[in-house]
Scaffold this motif. Structure first.
Motif: not given
Length: 560
Positions: A261-270, A411-414
């Protein structure tokens, strides 16, 4: 300056980079090895993730849910933006106030209210439909426990957010771009497609990508409605892996989901940052030649005003249903006969419950300490990122922006994995730190924008006079940006109050807060008790946030 820089970098690394590093390492550690204990790296959990038979279903459910919600909210918000920004609609201020009110209501509370409205057995709206002439159904006909209704509910909840972003884009559309086409007799649809749409495209795409990021991490509606319907999305699967009802949590597989999910979100924020930079090429507000237009509704007012009444009636009906449910001893469909049973019994029972007072105490600690700590760190980070001319300032700014690309449940899980084998685990302090991590990005963005307006000469004059850096910040900078500090604190306070993902991930008997207590009461099941707690939460938000917001507006006017 050096102590401020050191503190800012330390806080940012601990609140953002370290939890994500722990999440990544947990995703490649052997089964059962997590937290600050790591074993031989393995890709077994990612193979398990991609080998799950229902992964395509999870991805499809998430795509349908996100896409359908954004499409519906986009239609609603576009109509509202056009009405309030480009026409002579009479009640523009009322619409903006009601939009803010709907956006401020906790999604979990609204989800429960929608269930009371559209439960296929005894939902009030279904009951009214079955009473219509010619309708002979004894069940439904609308089933809240379906993907379609999840999309409808979330569409209404997302509309205020999309409206606030779209209205600014549409408001700045210069009338002179449309006027020549009108004079030439060009059809309005052709004008929209060939002139208006290309100009608005970067702003619209930025809104689209930002709302996709929001919806990927939405947790409340998929949890309250989707689980009962047997419909899971990626965010609820992560929660079930980290906090199962039965058996031990599978933190390693949950971490693998989180990394995905983080990888997908980072692509979107880019993509989002690229589009917002591209927006300068399409600037249309340029001084005296800029002109807005306000079209007359004319006969379209017979559509506009009924649309406004129906939209807000539907948006606020769930809260009204919870208000009703909180006043009856057991849930009954609203009727004249049921009025005889109305009382405040549920509120008395709630206030006698030890869980309520534990939850209230913990909620006060979380929202006050979390909001205050988040704003304090945000102030330091924003100051360093703006005033530091070295590469350190750029690094600090990038780290501060990172949480926006991470779904809250991830982020909560992290953060949980970071503290799982430490004394902090199982305490309210873990929830406070997680809330700071999640809300840091808004505080930094808000205060960064405020600090830009303060000329550096003020601080240089204090420095020449022998005033230290910390004294300059507290005695000169902070008083000037006090309204923005209060606004940031209020935003973080309200979001911490309504957040469910973080309290549920960290839930124990000692860390229950009001939002997680609401979930426990609803699942007990104690529908009327949960409704009473929901109304108490709404009342607390209104009583605390509204006066402080008015005070913040007063400070804005005084500093103007």
């Amino acid at each position: 300056m050096l102590p401020v820089v050191a503190l800012s970098v330390t806080f940012l690394l601990w609140l953002t980079a370290v939890p994500l590093a722990v999440l990544l390492l947990t995703s490649v550690s052997p089964q059962g090895t997590y937290g600050l204990q790591f074993g031989t790296p393995t890709l077994e959990h990612f193979r398990s993730l991609f080998g799950q038979g229902d992964l395509p279903v999870l991805v499809a459910n998430t795509a349908i849910y996100v896409g359908g919600t954004i499409a519906l909210a986009g239609v609603f918000a576009t109509v509202w933006s056009w009405l309030t920004e480009r026409t002579d609609f009479r009640y523009k201020t009322v619409v903006r106030i009601l939009m803010t009110l709907v956006m401020g209501l906790p999604p979990l509370i609204q989800g429960f209210g929608w269930i009371l409205l559209l439960n296929p057995n005894n939902g009030y709206a279904n009951h009214l439909i079955r009473m219509l002439p010619g309708v002979e159904a004894t069940y439904g006909p609308i089933n809240i426990y379906s993907m379609g209704m999840m999309v409808v509910v979330s569409g209404f909840l997302l509309t205020p957010t999309v409206y606030l972003m779209l209205s600014g884009v549409i408001r700045n559309l210069d009338a002179k771009l449309e006027f020549p086409a009108v004079l030439a007799g060009v059809h309005p649809l052709t004008t929209l497609v060939r002139i208006i749409a290309p100009v608005l495209l970067p702003g619209l795409l930025a809104v689209l990508i930002y709302t996709v990021m929001i919806m990927i991490q939405v947790f409340d509606i998929p949890l309250s409605i989707g689980l009962t319907a047997g419909i899971q999305v990626l965010s609820t699967r992560m929660f079930l892996l980290s906090s199962p009802e039965l058996g031990a949590p599978n933190y390693n597989l949950g971490a693998a989901f989180g990394v995905l999910l983080t990888v997908v979100a980072i692509v979107l924020i880019g993509l989002y940052r690229r589009l917002t930079r591209m927006g300068e090429k399409f600037s249309i507000v340029s001084g005296k030649q800029y002109r807005m237009s306000s079209a007359s509704l004319g006969g379209r007012k017979w559509f506009a005003y009924p649309y406004a009444i129906v939209f807000f009636a539907i948006s606020l009906a769930p809260v009204a249903m919870l208000g009703w449910a909180s006043l009856v001893p057991y849930y009954r469909i609203p009727s004249a006969a049921a009025l005889d049973t109305v009382s405040i019994h549920n509120y008395r029972e709630l206030f006698l419950s030890p869980m309520f007072w534990t939850g209230l105490k913990n909620t006060v600690i979380v929202v006050v300490a979390g909001s205050t700590l988040a704003v304090a760190v945000s102030m330091m980070v924003a100051y360093v990122s703006l005033r530091s001319k070295s590469v350190v300032g750029q690094i600090v700014d990038t780290l501060a922006f990172l949480p926006i690309a991470i779904p809250h449940i991830v982020l909560a899980l992290a953060v949980l994995l970071l503290y799982v084998r430490t004394p902090v685990y199982g305490t309210i302090a873990a929830i406070v730190l997680a809330q700071v991590s999640v809300n840091l990005v808004f505080g930094v963005r808000t205060l960064h924008a405020a600090l830009i307006q303060i000329h550096g000469d003020l601080e240089r004059a204090a420095e020449v006079s022998g005033v230290g850096r910390m004294s300059t910040i507290f005695r000169i900078v902070v008083p000037i940006v006090r309204p923005q500090i209060l606004n940031a604190w209020l935003f973080i306070f309200a979001h911490a109050m309504r957040d469910l993902a973080i309290p549920l991930v960290f839930l124990t008997s000692q860390t229950v807060v009001l939002s997680s207590a609401l979930w426990l009461l609803w699942g007990y099941p104690n529908v009327t008790g949960a409704a009473a707690l929901a109304m108490v939460l709404v009342a607390l938000l209104m009583v605390i946030v509204v006066p402080l917001q008015l005070y913040a507006s007063y400070l804005d006017r005084r500093h103007a």
